[in-house]
Design an enzyme around this catalytic site. Structure first.
Site, short mmCIF file in Angstrom:
data_model
loop_
_atom_site.label_atom_id
_atom_site.label_comp_id
_atom_site.label_asym_id
_atom_site.label_seq_id
_atom_site.Cartn_x
_atom_site.Cartn_y
_atom_site.Cartn_z
NE ARG A 7 -3.78 0.00 2.34
CZ ARG A 7 -4.74 0.21 3.25
NH1 ARG A 7 -4.87 -0.60 4.28
NH2 ARG A 7 -5.55 1.23 3.13
CG HIS A 53 -6.89 -1.22 -4.42
ND1 HIS A 53 -5.58 -1.57 -4.19
CD2 HIS A 53 -7.15 -0.21 -3.54
CE1 HIS A 53 -5.07 -0.81 -3.23
NE2 HIS A 53 -6.02 0.02 -2.82
CE1 TYR A 97 -22.44 16.27 -8.94
CE2 TYR A 97 -21.00 16.26 -7.01
CZ TYR A 97 -22.27 16.31 -7.56
OH TYR A 97 -23.36 16.40 -6.74
#
Length: 754
Positions: A7, A53, A97
């Site tokens: 990570r 993931h 968006y």
């Protein structure tokens, strides 16, 4: 272990963390190429979460946003459409968006089809061409272990991450310079030469931040490159401008890397309101489409250079980037063979980071060559069969027409039963049977022959890459040169070699003219000359101090003040370190400024500039109460500190009465309390070392004593003699004796000389 390897830390080969790699691969699988339409980021995040993931959606979206920010990434990997945040620290819009697609750099340098193959990875570990693929978390898909980076992306874009017990903070670099450094290593490896450290640093001298700024010196950079850990000092690019209002302003057009403009303005305003920063009248953000512009408007009496130095010292206009080159790499066995399934964090130097990428890219090119060689050989085998079938087209057609079934026709071709056609392989036979009538034309025959020639040439090249390391390095160099040509650009961060970037107290102090006063009772103070106004000869004057003034010197605040006590000890102190006080104040005790005993007093205050200390034209002249004189080069006091050094060795009962600076050609005039004057050239006083005794300056009568002494420049004709009773007399210097130490009385006054 999962946090460290899976990570927080990037891979040393492609410079990506797992989440970044999975995002880019998922976007490629979604066909979000640079020429395609933008797609919602929520669609990309869903693809990444569902297939590759298994973590939170916020972490995936934050990673995607970071790859789209041009003020964070040196070369953006994601082309964002919408609000992706700003350098002010504004958050991006929600993923529903915003839209995104891959950049040309990501598609070419990381996701090239010749390295990864076309379309989806497939259902086997061999789905990749240049890199290995592994199963995803639920074994339903395959994803690349590492992307086949065509240049060291780890250095180009850098990385930041905090793992468990370790962290990484790799600065970004200029793409063209990284390519030059990698090219130097590749060419040296090809020719079995050594690419030395000097050549490496010339190719890649320092980081290059996407926000620009000034890199102050390369000492910290060199340490980071050599050891993997160091500090890079970055300063904002500023200029001093005159505003339309007539005021002066400091304008910042580039900020240090990862410094929030809004946070900078907020913290600066807080410091101004708390009186920690002086001289700033207003500050505002005038940034727009033309670029960044942060304005610090100054007060009319402020010194721009001093205010700017205080801003560098107290705000994030100057920031230190702590470089820490830590990445994940494959573990090698005792034979040097890498195990792709075993990884560990390692600290990299600049050279080791480039060499690690070079080994990885070498393996990618050779693995790709092996794949392409097998494919080209298979295709050439088929084309050779088609060319043979074209040459005996009539016989082949007749034999196929007579066959009872496709299997019989195939067996006939394999067995060599067609007249004029030698036996074909099963693959060739299948290809011949799949021919259409249009492929039997002469034009198609010519195309097959051209393809055969091209495949033969391509096979020779690929086999050369498989057999000769130099051919692989040539291919790597070609890819690097192509990336530099397509994506390289000028350096954004300027390297300032001659400045360490350290902001000292001198930088934050205006270099104004001040008066240094030594008062009775061993008090010392510094007062600005602005507090004194010029007056006519008959004026009553202004009170300069509440106590009697024993010594007065005027200088600039950046000058060095050479203080010589009556005990013959010299002390050096910067003028701005003398506490400033008003005219009505008595100042600070001398013992607070210098380590002087309470029973000692100052015999001379000599302000000297840095140019005088570094030169060899000036001398220090000391005259004692018992009539000894000494001339010492000013350079002997160059390394003077506040601890003090011996300036003259005195006889018992003697004390220094006067000190001054002079140059060769000046004259020395000494005066006694009984009104006796003596003048001679300072050249007549033998030059001696600092810790020595002086020579006799004049003969004193039993009831007389030395009152004062002065240096007279060659262009001066008169001296003004002032008595203790307040009388003054102008004396022609030529009237006093010219003989060395002989002495001749000046009988122009019966008053005691002061």
């Amino acid at each position: 272990l999962s946090t460290i390897l899976g990570r927080a830390l990037p891979d040393a080969r492609d410079g990506l963390k797992p989440v970044h790699r999975r995002i880019l691969f998922a976007m490629r699988e979604l066909k979000l190429e640079p020429s395609s339409q933008y797609r919602k980021c929520a669609r990309v995040v869903g693809e990444v979460l569902g297939k590759f993931h298994p973590h939170g959606d916020s972490s995936v979206y934050e990673a995607l946003v970071r790859m789209a920010q041009d003020f964070v990434m040196s070369e953006r990997l994601v082309d964002g459409h919408g609000n992706f945040g700003s350098v002010d620290g504004d958050p991006p819009a929600a993923m529903r968006y915003t839209e995104s697609r891959l950049t040309k750099f990501a598609a070419s340098a990381l996701l090239n089809a010749s390295d990864l193959g076309q379309g989806r990875a497939g259902a086997s570990l061999n789905g990749g061409i240049g890199v290995r693929f592994s199963e995803n978390f639920d074994a339903s898909e395959y994803e690349p272990d590492v992307l086949p980076a065509r240049l060291p992306v780890l250095l180009v874009n850098g990385a930041q991450g905090i793992a468990v017990g370790m962290a990484t903070n790799i600065p970004p670099h200029n793409l063209g310079e990284v390519c030059d450094a990698a090219l130097g290593l590749a060419k040296a490896a090809k020719n079995n030469e050594v690419f030395d450290d000097d050549s490496l640093l010339r190719a890649l001298p320092a980081p290059d931040f996407p926000t620009g700024g000034l890199i102050m010196g390369t000492t910290g950079v060199a340490r980071a490159y050599a050891t993997g850990s160091g500090s890079v000092l970055v300063r904002a690019r500023t200029s001093i401008e005159k505003l339309k209002s007539g005021r002066t302003a400091i304008v910042a057009t580039e900020l240090p890397y990862l410094v929030s403009k809004a946070d900078l303005l907020e913290k600066t305003a807080e410091a101004v309101n708390n009186k920690k920063l002086q001289g700033i009248r207003d500050l505002r953000d005038e940034s727009g489409r033309a670029g960044m512009r942060v304005v610090f408007e100054l007060k009319r009496d402020a010194h721009p250079e001093t205010v700017l130095a205080n801003l560098f010292k107290s705000t994030r206009l100057q920031a230190s980037f702590p470089a820490n080159l830590v990445a994940v790499d494959c573990i090698r066995d005792e034979n040097g063979v890498e195990d792709p399934d075993r990884k560990a964090p390692v600290r990299l130097t600049l050279r080791s980071a480039l060499e690690r990428w070079m080994r990885f890219r070498f393996d990618c090119v050779r693995r790709r060559a092996s794949y392409e060689e097998a494919r080209a050989a298979a295709r050439l085998h088929v084309v050779e069969g088609l060319v043979l079938a074209q040459a005996a087209a009539d016989e082949v057609v007749a034999a196929v027409r007579k066959s009872a079934s496709p299997e019989d026709a195939r067996n006939l071709l394999i067995s060599g039963g067609v007249p004029g056609l030698k036996a074909l392989s099963e693959t060739q036979a299948r290809a011949v049977l799949a021919l259409t009538l249009s492929r039997l034309t002469s034009l198609a025959a010519n195309e097959l022959k051209d393809e055969e020639a091209d495949l033969t040439q391509e096979l020779a090249r690929l086999r050369n890459e498989l057999e000769n390391d130099s051919a692989v390095y040539d291919r790597i160099c070609g890819e690097l040169e192509d990336c530099k040509k397509r994506f390289g650009g000028p350096r954004r961060s300027e390297i300032v070699e001659e400045d360490s970037g350290e902001v000292t107290e001198e930088d934050t102090t205006p270099n104004e003219r001040s008066a240094i006063l030594a008062l009775a009772g061993n008090y010392l103070k510094r007062t600005s000359l602005k507090e004194f106004a010029a007056q006519a000869r008959g004026g009553v004057g202004r009170r300069a101090a509440p106590l009697a003034v024993e010594h007065l010197a005027t200088c600039r605040d950046h000058d060095t003040l050479l203080c010589i006590t009556d005990a013959g000890v010299a002390y050096g102190v910067r003028a701005f370190k003398v506490p400033q006080a008003s005219r009505a104040a008595r100042g600070s005790p001398l013992s607070r400024v210098l380590p002087v005993d309470a029973d000692r007093s100052i015999a001379g205050l000599l302000p000297v500039s840095q140019q005088q200390l570094e030169g060899d034209q000036d001398y220090v002249v000391l005259v004692t109460k018992q009539g000894l004189v000494k001339r010492t080069p000013l350079s002997a006091y160059r390394d003077m500190t506040s601890r003090g050094k011996i300036a003259i060795r005195l006889n018992e009962g003697d004390a220094v009465g006067w000190a001054a600076l002079c140059t060769l050609g000046d004259s020395l005039v000494v005066a006694t309390a009984k009104g006796m004057l003596l003048k001679y050239d300072v050249d007549a006083v033998r030059e001696t070392a600092r810790a020595t005794m002086g020579v006799k300056a004049l003969k004193l009568r039993d009831d007389d004593e030395l009152a004062t002494a002065r240096v007279v420049a060659p262009d001066k004709d008169h001296v003004l003699v002032l008595t203790a009773a307040g009388y003054g007399k102008r004396v022609d210097v030529e009237v006093s004796a010219q003989n060395n130490f002989a002495g001749l009385s000046s009988r122009h006054s019966n008053e005691s000389t002061g």
